[in-house]
Design an enzyme around this catalytic site. Sequence first.
Site, PDB file in Angstrom:
ATOM      1  N   HIS A   1     -31.664  91.242  69.827  1.00  0.00           N
ATOM      2  CA  HIS A   1     -30.659  90.204  69.607  1.00  0.00           C
ATOM      3  C   HIS A   1     -30.960  88.966  70.459  1.00  0.00           C
ATOM      4  CE1 HIS A   1     -28.480  92.783  67.015  1.00  0.00           C
ATOM      5  NE2 HIS A   1     -28.118  93.641  67.956  1.00  0.00           N
TER       6      HIS A   1
ATOM      7  N   HIS B   1     -23.891  90.663  68.741  1.00  0.00           N
ATOM      8  CA  HIS B   1     -25.237  90.416  68.203  1.00  0.00           C
ATOM      9  C   HIS B   1     -25.695  88.972  68.344  1.00  0.00           C
ATOM     10  CE1 HIS B   1     -25.076  94.096  65.255  1.00  0.00           C
ATOM     11  NE2 HIS B   1     -24.812  94.415  66.509  1.00  0.00           N
TER      12      HIS B   1
ATOM     13  N   CYS C   1      -9.617  74.618  61.498  1.00  0.00           N
ATOM     14  CA  CYS C   1      -9.282  73.610  60.488  1.00  0.00           C
ATOM     15  C   CYS C   1      -8.681  74.360  59.312  1.00  0.00           C
ATOM     16  CB  CYS C   1     -10.498  72.740  60.119  1.00  0.00           C
ATOM     17  SG  CYS C   1     -11.875  73.587  59.332  1.00  0.00           S
TER      18      CYS C   1
ATOM     19  N   ASP D   1      -7.924  70.510  63.592  1.00  0.00           N
ATOM     20  CA  ASP D   1      -7.476  69.335  62.838  1.00  0.00           C
ATOM     21  C   ASP D   1      -6.066  69.630  62.331  1.00  0.00           C
ATOM     22  OD1 ASP D   1      -7.691  70.867  60.525  1.00  0.00           O
ATOM     23  OD2 ASP D   1      -9.133  69.554  59.517  1.00  0.00           O
TER      24      ASP D   1
ATOM     25  N   THR E   1      -9.903  75.553  56.444  1.00  0.00           N
ATOM     26  CA  THR E   1     -10.695  76.732  56.067  1.00  0.00           C
ATOM     27  C   THR E   1     -11.494  77.319  57.212  1.00  0.00           C
ATOM     28  OG1 THR E   1     -12.541  75.293  55.523  1.00  0.00           O
ATOM     29  CG2 THR E   1     -11.035  75.858  53.710  1.00  0.00           C
TER      30      THR E   1
HETATM   31  C1  RB5 Z   1      -8.475  69.013  55.704  1.00  0.00           C
HETATM   32  O1  RB5 Z   1      -7.726  68.716  54.584  1.00  0.00           O
HETATM   33  C2  RB5 Z   1      -9.485  70.106  55.410  1.00  0.00           C
HETATM   34  O2  RB5 Z   1     -10.493  69.602  54.596  1.00  0.00           O
HETATM   35  C3  RB5 Z   1     -10.042  70.659  56.693  1.00  0.00           C
HETATM   36  O3  RB5 Z   1      -9.002  71.157  57.462  1.00  0.00           O
HETATM   37  C4  RB5 Z   1     -11.032  71.783  56.569  1.00  0.00           C
HETATM   38  O4  RB5 Z   1     -10.553  72.793  55.736  1.00  0.00           O
HETATM   39  C5  RB5 Z   1     -12.407  71.411  56.260  1.00  0.00           C
HETATM   40  O5  RB5 Z   1     -13.328  72.232  56.233  1.00  0.00           O
END
Ligand code: RB5
Length: 146
Positions: free
Chosen positions: A134, A98, A65, A8, A67
């Site tokens: 596993h 694993h 993304c 994203d 995080t």
């Molecule tokens: C986008 O602002 C952010 O929420 C997305 O990139 C991500 O971190 C969501 O888990």
Amino acid sequence: MKIAIGCDHGGYALKKELLSYLASLGHEAADFGCADEASVDYPDIAFPVAEAVARGEYERGILICGTGVGVSISANKVRGARCALCGEETTARLTRAHNDANLLALGGRIIGAEAAKGIVAAFLSTDFSGDDRHARRIGKIGGYEA
Ligand code: RB5
């Protein structure tokens, strides 16, 4: 190796770095978007990537993304997708050995590009151990209605 990659807006900058890195390693990466830093919804990218990997069209997937959490939650809704959010190389290596993880999630706003390259290298170069215990555990991951 054939790799599906997607992000994203929060992962776009890191994806650009990783596309160059994957090419330098000789991997063939198919870019599922997004195409710039305009805001998009991460499930719209994570699902097509995870589905393509689960169907066997790509050997591995990489999702980014902000995080790494949103794309990993989304990808793991797809049956046959095993997506691991990794922030360091040891987890990347062990989730291959694993869990036979077939998708890697990264946090583009959390880790730097050099750390991410090390994680990607570990993820792509480690084979599943094939150990019975596993394989048995992976076999029990089916997904169910709550
Ligand atoms: C986008 O602002 C952010 O929420 C997305 O990139 C991500 O971190 C969501 O888990």
